[in-house]
Design an enzyme around this catalytic site. Structure first.
Site, PDB file in Angstrom:
ATOM      1  N   HIS A  85      27.423  42.188  34.377  1.00 29.77           N
ATOM      2  CA  HIS A  85      28.284  41.707  33.292  1.00 29.77           C
ATOM      3  C   HIS A  85      28.111  40.209  33.042  1.00 29.77           C
ATOM      4  O   HIS A  85      28.993  39.567  32.464  1.00 29.77           O
ATOM      5  CB  HIS A  85      29.749  42.051  33.592  1.00 29.77           C
TER       6      HIS A  85
ATOM      7  N   THR B  87      39.535  38.086  44.725  1.00 30.61           N
ATOM      8  CA  THR B  87      40.956  37.736  44.583  1.00 30.61           C
ATOM      9  C   THR B  87      41.396  36.782  45.696  1.00 30.61           C
ATOM     10  O   THR B  87      42.238  35.918  45.464  1.00 30.61           O
ATOM     11  CB  THR B  87      41.869  38.981  44.560  1.00 30.61           C
TER      12      THR B  87
ATOM     13  N   CYS C 291      23.783  30.978  23.405  1.00 31.95           N
ATOM     14  CA  CYS C 291      23.845  31.355  21.996  1.00 31.95           C
ATOM     15  C   CYS C 291      23.604  32.867  21.901  1.00 31.95           C
ATOM     16  O   CYS C 291      22.683  33.392  22.524  1.00 31.95           O
ATOM     17  CB  CYS C 291      22.774  30.599  21.217  1.00 31.95           C
TER      18      CYS C 291
HETATM   19  P1  OAD Z   1      39.557  45.877  38.455  1.00 29.37           P
HETATM   20  O1  OAD Z   1      40.633  44.861  38.268  1.00 29.37           O
HETATM   21  O2  OAD Z   1      39.525  47.024  37.535  1.00 29.37           O
HETATM   22  O3  OAD Z   1      39.621  46.470  39.931  1.00 29.37           O
HETATM   23  C1  OAD Z   1      39.703  45.624  41.045  1.00 29.37           C
HETATM   24  C2  OAD Z   1      40.173  46.454  42.228  1.00 29.37           C
HETATM   25  O4  OAD Z   1      40.161  45.608  43.377  1.00 29.37           O
HETATM   26  C3  OAD Z   1      41.585  46.985  42.059  1.00 29.37           C
HETATM   27  O5  OAD Z   1      41.567  48.394  42.212  1.00 29.37           O
HETATM   28  C4  OAD Z   1      42.381  46.317  43.201  1.00 29.37           C
HETATM   29  O6  OAD Z   1      43.268  47.205  43.827  1.00 29.37           O
HETATM   30  C5  OAD Z   1      41.286  45.914  44.168  1.00 29.37           C
HETATM   31  N1  OAD Z   1      41.578  44.690  44.940  1.00 29.37           N
HETATM   32  C6  OAD Z   1      41.966  43.485  44.473  1.00 29.37           C
HETATM   33  N2  OAD Z   1      42.059  42.587  45.470  1.00 29.37           N
HETATM   34  C7  OAD Z   1      41.746  43.253  46.617  1.00 29.37           C
HETATM   35  C8  OAD Z   1      41.667  42.882  48.001  1.00 29.37           C
HETATM   36  N3  OAD Z   1      41.918  41.636  48.414  1.00 29.37           N
HETATM   37  N4  OAD Z   1      41.311  43.836  48.903  1.00 29.37           N
HETATM   38  C9  OAD Z   1      41.048  45.112  48.492  1.00 29.37           C
HETATM   39  N5  OAD Z   1      41.097  45.505  47.201  1.00 29.37           N
HETATM   40  C10 OAD Z   1      41.438  44.596  46.277  1.00 29.37           C
HETATM   41  O7  OAD Z   1      38.163  45.061  38.460  1.00 29.37           O
HETATM   42  P2  OAD Z   1      36.672  45.636  38.298  1.00 29.37           P
HETATM   43  O8  OAD Z   1      36.569  47.034  38.801  1.00 29.37           O
HETATM   44  O9  OAD Z   1      35.757  44.618  38.830  1.00 29.37           O
HETATM   45  O10 OAD Z   1      34.116  43.874  32.703  1.00 29.37           O
HETATM   46  O11 OAD Z   1      36.555  45.652  36.720  1.00 29.37           O
HETATM   47  C11 OAD Z   1      35.376  46.140  36.134  1.00 29.37           C
HETATM   48  C12 OAD Z   1      35.123  45.446  34.824  1.00 29.37           C
HETATM   49  O12 OAD Z   1      36.276  45.534  33.981  1.00 29.37           O
HETATM   50  C13 OAD Z   1      34.901  43.959  34.932  1.00 29.37           C
HETATM   51  O13 OAD Z   1      33.578  43.632  35.303  1.00 29.37           O
HETATM   52  C14 OAD Z   1      35.203  43.473  33.554  1.00 29.37           C
HETATM   53  C15 OAD Z   1      36.469  44.258  33.306  1.00 29.37           C
HETATM   54  O14 OAD Z   1      36.741  44.522  31.982  1.00 29.37           O
HETATM   55  C16 OAD Z   1      34.024  43.438  31.445  1.00 29.37           C
HETATM   56  O15 OAD Z   1      34.828  42.664  30.960  1.00 29.37           O
HETATM   57  C17 OAD Z   1      32.859  43.973  30.682  1.00 29.37           C
HETATM   58 ZN    ZN Z   2      20.768  29.883  18.910  1.00 26.73          ZN
END
Ligand code: OAD
Ligand code: ZN
EC number: 2.3.1.286
Length: 246
Positions: free
Chosen positions: A119, A26, A127
Protein backbone atom coordinates in the site's frame (compact mmCIF):
# COMPACT_ATOMS: atom_id res chain seq x y z
CA UNK A 1 1.28 -22.21 24.96
CA UNK A 2 0.82 -20.39 21.67
CA UNK A 3 4.15 -18.61 21.99
CA UNK A 4 6.01 -21.88 22.59
CA UNK A 5 4.39 -23.45 19.55
CA UNK A 6 5.32 -20.37 17.54
CA UNK A 7 8.92 -20.77 18.73
CA UNK A 8 8.93 -24.39 17.56
CA UNK A 9 7.45 -23.49 14.20
CA UNK A 10 10.03 -20.73 13.70
CA UNK A 11 12.85 -23.11 14.65
CA UNK A 12 11.58 -25.74 12.20
CA UNK A 13 11.09 -23.32 9.30
CA UNK A 14 13.68 -22.52 6.65
CA UNK A 15 11.88 -19.66 4.95
CA UNK A 16 9.51 -17.47 6.94
CA UNK A 17 7.43 -14.75 5.31
CA UNK A 18 5.84 -12.22 7.67
CA UNK A 19 2.82 -10.26 6.47
CA UNK A 20 2.11 -7.19 8.58
CA UNK A 21 -0.75 -4.79 9.18
CA UNK A 22 -1.32 -1.70 11.27
CA UNK A 23 -1.45 -3.68 14.53
CA UNK A 24 2.33 -4.11 14.57
CA UNK A 25 2.77 -0.32 14.77
CA UNK A 26 0.18 0.60 17.42
CA UNK A 27 2.79 0.22 20.18
CA UNK A 28 4.83 2.81 18.25
CA UNK A 29 2.02 5.35 18.71
CA UNK A 30 0.51 4.99 15.22
CA UNK A 31 -3.23 4.24 15.32
CA UNK A 32 -4.64 1.34 13.28
CA UNK A 33 -7.73 1.63 11.08
CA UNK A 34 -10.53 -0.52 12.50
CA UNK A 35 -9.94 -0.80 16.26
CA UNK A 36 -11.92 1.57 18.54
CA UNK A 37 -10.29 4.99 17.95
CA UNK A 38 -8.79 3.74 14.65
CA UNK A 39 -8.43 6.07 11.67
CA UNK A 40 -11.49 4.79 9.80
CA UNK A 41 -13.63 5.20 12.95
CA UNK A 42 -12.77 8.93 12.90
CA UNK A 43 -12.48 9.78 9.18
CA UNK A 44 -14.00 8.24 6.11
CA UNK A 45 -11.31 7.19 3.59
CA UNK A 46 -10.92 9.48 0.57
CA UNK A 47 -11.10 7.22 -2.51
CA UNK A 48 -8.57 7.75 -5.30
CA UNK A 49 -11.09 9.00 -7.88
CA UNK A 50 -12.20 11.73 -5.43
CA UNK A 51 -8.59 12.75 -4.85
CA UNK A 52 -8.08 13.04 -8.60
CA UNK A 53 -11.34 14.90 -9.25
CA UNK A 54 -11.48 17.40 -6.40
CA UNK A 55 -9.12 20.06 -5.08
CA UNK A 56 -11.14 20.03 -1.82
CA UNK A 57 -10.50 16.30 -1.43
CA UNK A 58 -6.78 16.83 -2.05
CA UNK A 59 -6.65 19.67 0.47
CA UNK A 60 -8.47 17.53 3.05
CA UNK A 61 -6.20 14.56 2.38
CA UNK A 62 -3.06 16.67 2.90
CA UNK A 63 -4.50 18.37 6.03
CA UNK A 64 -5.02 14.90 7.53
CA UNK A 65 -1.48 13.89 6.58
CA UNK A 66 0.09 17.02 8.10
CA UNK A 67 -1.94 16.46 11.30
CA UNK A 68 -0.23 13.04 11.60
CA UNK A 69 3.28 14.28 10.88
CA UNK A 70 4.51 14.44 14.49
CA UNK A 71 3.18 10.91 15.09
CA UNK A 72 4.97 9.44 12.06
CA UNK A 73 8.15 11.44 12.62
CA UNK A 74 8.45 10.34 16.27
CA UNK A 75 7.64 6.64 15.72
CA UNK A 76 10.42 4.12 16.37
CA UNK A 77 10.27 0.40 15.50
CA UNK A 78 8.45 -1.69 18.09
CA UNK A 79 9.16 -5.19 19.44
CA UNK A 80 7.35 -6.79 16.50
CA UNK A 81 9.45 -4.92 13.94
CA UNK A 82 12.64 -5.71 15.86
CA UNK A 83 11.82 -9.40 16.18
CA UNK A 84 11.25 -9.67 12.42
CA UNK A 85 14.51 -7.78 11.77
CA UNK A 86 16.31 -10.26 14.06
CA UNK A 87 14.91 -13.21 12.07
CA UNK A 88 15.92 -11.41 8.87
CA UNK A 89 19.52 -11.08 10.11
CA UNK A 90 19.45 -14.75 11.12
CA UNK A 91 18.67 -15.60 7.48
CA UNK A 92 15.18 -17.00 8.08
CA UNK A 93 13.15 -14.10 6.69
CA UNK A 94 14.08 -13.06 3.14
CA UNK A 95 11.64 -10.15 3.08
CA UNK A 96 8.55 -8.79 4.80
CA UNK A 97 5.24 -8.16 3.02
CA UNK A 98 3.49 -5.18 4.58
CA UNK A 99 0.28 -3.22 4.20
CA UNK A 100 1.85 -0.50 6.34
CA UNK A 101 2.99 2.84 5.01
CA UNK A 102 5.02 4.00 8.03
CA UNK A 103 8.54 2.94 6.96
CA UNK A 104 9.14 1.19 10.31
CA UNK A 105 10.33 -2.12 8.82
CA UNK A 106 13.09 -0.22 7.01
CA UNK A 107 13.86 1.68 10.25
CA UNK A 108 14.21 -1.66 12.09
CA UNK A 109 16.97 -2.87 9.73
CA UNK A 110 15.36 -4.33 6.60
CA UNK A 111 16.93 -3.06 3.38
CA UNK A 112 14.33 -1.24 1.28
CA UNK A 113 14.23 -3.99 -1.34
CA UNK A 114 13.39 -6.51 1.41
CA UNK A 115 10.22 -4.59 2.36
CA UNK A 116 7.34 -5.29 -0.02
CA UNK A 117 5.03 -2.31 0.47
CA UNK A 118 1.63 -3.31 -0.93
CA UNK A 119 0.00 0.00 0.00
CA UNK A 120 2.96 2.31 -0.58
CA UNK A 121 4.72 4.68 1.81
CA UNK A 122 3.53 7.88 3.48
CA UNK A 123 6.96 9.31 4.31
CA UNK A 124 7.30 10.91 0.88
CA UNK A 125 5.05 12.04 -1.99
CA UNK A 126 4.70 11.41 -5.72
CA UNK A 127 3.00 13.05 -8.67
CA UNK A 128 0.09 10.82 -9.75
CA UNK A 129 0.80 11.73 -13.39
CA UNK A 130 4.52 11.33 -14.01
CA UNK A 131 5.64 9.73 -10.73
CA UNK A 132 8.07 12.50 -9.80
CA UNK A 133 9.00 12.12 -6.09
CA UNK A 134 8.62 15.02 -3.64
CA UNK A 135 9.61 15.48 -0.02
CA UNK A 136 6.74 16.18 2.39
CA UNK A 137 8.46 19.42 3.47
CA UNK A 138 8.14 20.72 -0.09
CA UNK A 139 4.42 19.88 -0.16
CA UNK A 140 3.91 21.54 3.24
CA UNK A 141 5.68 24.74 2.17
CA UNK A 142 3.64 24.96 -1.03
CA UNK A 143 0.40 24.18 0.83
CA UNK A 144 1.11 26.90 3.42
CA UNK A 145 2.05 29.44 0.73
CA UNK A 146 -0.86 28.77 -1.67
CA UNK A 147 -3.46 27.56 0.84
CA UNK A 148 -4.03 24.52 -1.35
CA UNK A 149 -2.47 21.14 -2.18
CA UNK A 150 0.16 21.61 -4.91
CA UNK A 151 0.46 20.08 -8.37
CA UNK A 152 3.60 18.65 -9.97
CA UNK A 153 6.18 21.18 -11.20
CA UNK A 154 6.95 18.86 -14.14
CA UNK A 155 3.51 17.88 -15.49
CA UNK A 156 0.97 19.82 -13.36
CA UNK A 157 -0.88 16.71 -12.14
CA UNK A 158 -1.73 16.38 -8.40
CA UNK A 159 0.94 15.36 -5.86
CA UNK A 160 -0.12 12.66 -3.39
CA UNK A 161 1.53 10.75 -0.55
CA UNK A 162 3.23 7.71 -2.11
CA UNK A 163 0.44 5.49 -0.76
CA UNK A 164 -2.28 3.40 -2.40
CA UNK A 165 -5.82 4.69 -1.80
CA UNK A 166 -9.04 2.70 -2.24
CA UNK A 167 -9.77 2.54 -5.95
CA UNK A 168 -6.12 3.03 -6.93
CA UNK A 169 -4.25 0.31 -8.84
CA UNK A 170 -2.05 -2.00 -6.77
CA UNK A 171 1.70 -1.76 -7.48
CA UNK A 172 2.51 -4.54 -9.98
CA UNK A 173 6.08 -5.37 -8.95
CA UNK A 174 5.11 -5.59 -5.30
CA UNK A 175 2.12 -7.83 -6.07
CA UNK A 176 4.38 -10.09 -8.11
CA UNK A 177 7.09 -10.30 -5.44
CA UNK A 178 4.53 -10.89 -2.68
CA UNK A 179 3.01 -13.71 -4.75
CA UNK A 180 6.39 -15.39 -5.21
CA UNK A 181 7.30 -15.04 -1.52
CA UNK A 182 3.93 -16.41 -0.42
CA UNK A 183 4.26 -19.41 -2.72
CA UNK A 184 7.84 -20.21 -1.68
CA UNK A 185 7.87 -20.16 2.10
CA UNK A 186 7.29 -22.87 4.67
CA UNK A 187 5.93 -20.56 7.37
CA UNK A 188 3.72 -17.50 6.77
CA UNK A 189 2.91 -15.27 9.75
CA UNK A 190 0.12 -12.69 9.48
CA UNK A 191 0.68 -10.06 12.18
CA UNK A 192 -1.67 -7.25 13.24
CA UNK A 193 -4.12 -7.22 10.37
CA UNK A 194 -7.88 -7.63 10.35
CA UNK A 195 -7.37 -9.34 6.93
CA UNK A 196 -10.37 -7.65 5.34
CA UNK A 197 -8.74 -5.53 2.63
CA UNK A 198 -8.20 -7.28 -0.70
CA UNK A 199 -6.16 -8.17 -2.67
CA UNK A 200 -3.64 -7.91 0.21
CA UNK A 201 -5.71 -10.24 2.39
CA UNK A 202 -5.33 -13.00 -0.20
CA UNK A 203 -1.68 -13.74 0.58
CA UNK A 204 -2.18 -15.82 3.77
CA UNK A 205 -4.47 -18.21 1.88
CA UNK A 206 -2.11 -18.24 -1.11
CA UNK A 207 0.74 -19.34 1.19
CA UNK A 208 -1.44 -21.94 2.89
CA UNK A 209 -2.56 -23.37 -0.47
CA UNK A 210 1.07 -23.59 -1.59
CA UNK A 211 1.88 -25.74 1.45
CA UNK A 212 3.11 -23.28 4.10
CA UNK A 213 2.02 -23.38 7.71
CA UNK A 214 -0.04 -20.31 8.58
CA UNK A 215 0.12 -18.43 11.88
CA UNK A 216 -2.10 -15.43 12.68
CA UNK A 217 -1.13 -13.08 15.51
CA UNK A 218 -3.83 -10.51 16.29
CA UNK A 219 -5.55 -9.46 19.49
CA UNK A 220 -8.98 -9.62 17.88
CA UNK A 221 -10.43 -12.37 15.69
CA UNK A 222 -9.68 -11.97 11.97
CA UNK A 223 -11.59 -13.00 8.86
CA UNK A 224 -9.21 -15.92 8.28
CA UNK A 225 -8.60 -17.51 11.68
CA UNK A 226 -10.37 -20.67 10.52
CA UNK A 227 -7.69 -21.51 7.92
CA UNK A 228 -4.72 -20.91 10.26
CA UNK A 229 -2.61 -23.67 11.80
CA UNK A 230 -2.07 -21.49 14.87
CA UNK A 231 -3.93 -18.38 16.06
CA UNK A 232 -2.32 -16.26 18.81
CA UNK A 233 -4.99 -13.81 20.00
CA UNK A 234 -2.65 -11.67 22.02
CA UNK A 235 -0.57 -8.47 22.03
CA UNK A 236 2.06 -8.45 19.26
CA UNK A 237 4.85 -6.79 21.26
CA UNK A 238 4.47 -9.32 24.07
CA UNK A 239 4.24 -12.25 21.64
CA UNK A 240 7.22 -11.33 19.46
CA UNK A 241 9.37 -9.60 22.12
CA UNK A 242 11.08 -12.92 23.05
CA UNK A 243 12.35 -13.21 19.45
CA UNK A 244 14.23 -9.88 19.50
CA UNK A 245 18.04 -10.37 19.31
CA UNK A 246 20.36 -7.43 19.33
P1 OAD B 1 -6.85 -2.88 10.77
O1 OAD B 1 -7.03 -1.67 11.62
O2 OAD B 1 -7.97 -3.29 9.91
O3 OAD B 1 -6.47 -4.13 11.67
C1 OAD B 1 -5.46 -4.05 12.64
C2 OAD B 1 -5.63 -5.21 13.60
O4 OAD B 1 -4.53 -5.18 14.51
C3 OAD B 1 -6.91 -5.14 14.40
O5 OAD B 1 -7.64 -6.34 14.22
C4 OAD B 1 -6.43 -5.01 15.87
O6 OAD B 1 -7.18 -5.79 16.75
C5 OAD B 1 -5.01 -5.53 15.79
N1 OAD B 1 -4.08 -4.90 16.75
C6 OAD B 1 -3.86 -3.58 16.96
N2 OAD B 1 -2.88 -3.39 17.86
C7 OAD B 1 -2.48 -4.63 18.26
C8 OAD B 1 -1.50 -5.11 19.19
N3 OAD B 1 -0.72 -4.29 19.89
N4 OAD B 1 -1.37 -6.46 19.35
C9 OAD B 1 -2.16 -7.32 18.64
N5 OAD B 1 -3.09 -6.91 17.74
C10 OAD B 1 -3.25 -5.59 17.55
O7 OAD B 1 -5.49 -2.64 9.92
P2 OAD B 1 -4.98 -3.43 8.62
O8 OAD B 1 -5.47 -4.83 8.61
O9 OAD B 1 -3.53 -3.18 8.51
O10 OAD B 1 -5.23 0.28 3.41
O11 OAD B 1 -5.73 -2.62 7.49
C11 OAD B 1 -5.57 -3.02 6.15
C12 OAD B 1 -5.68 -1.83 5.24
O12 OAD B 1 -6.89 -1.11 5.50
C13 OAD B 1 -4.62 -0.78 5.44
O13 OAD B 1 -3.41 -1.10 4.79
C14 OAD B 1 -5.24 0.44 4.84
C15 OAD B 1 -6.62 0.32 5.44
O14 OAD B 1 -7.63 0.91 4.71
C16 OAD B 1 -5.56 1.28 2.60
O15 OAD B 1 -5.87 2.38 3.01
C17 OAD B 1 -5.54 0.94 1.15
ZN1 ZN C 1 4.20 15.01 -12.66
Amino acid sequence: SGVERLGDMIAEANTIVPFTGAGISTECGIPDFRSPGGLWTRNRPIPFDEFVASQDARDESWRRRFAMEDTFAAAKPGRGHRALASLHRAGKVPAVITQNIDNLHQASGFASDCVIELHGNTTYARCIGCGQAYQLDWVKRRFDKDGAAPNCTVCDEPVKTATISFGQAMPEDEMQRATELSQHCDLFIAIGSSLVVWPAAGFPMMAKNAGARLVIINREPTEQDDIADLVIRHDIGETLGPFVRN
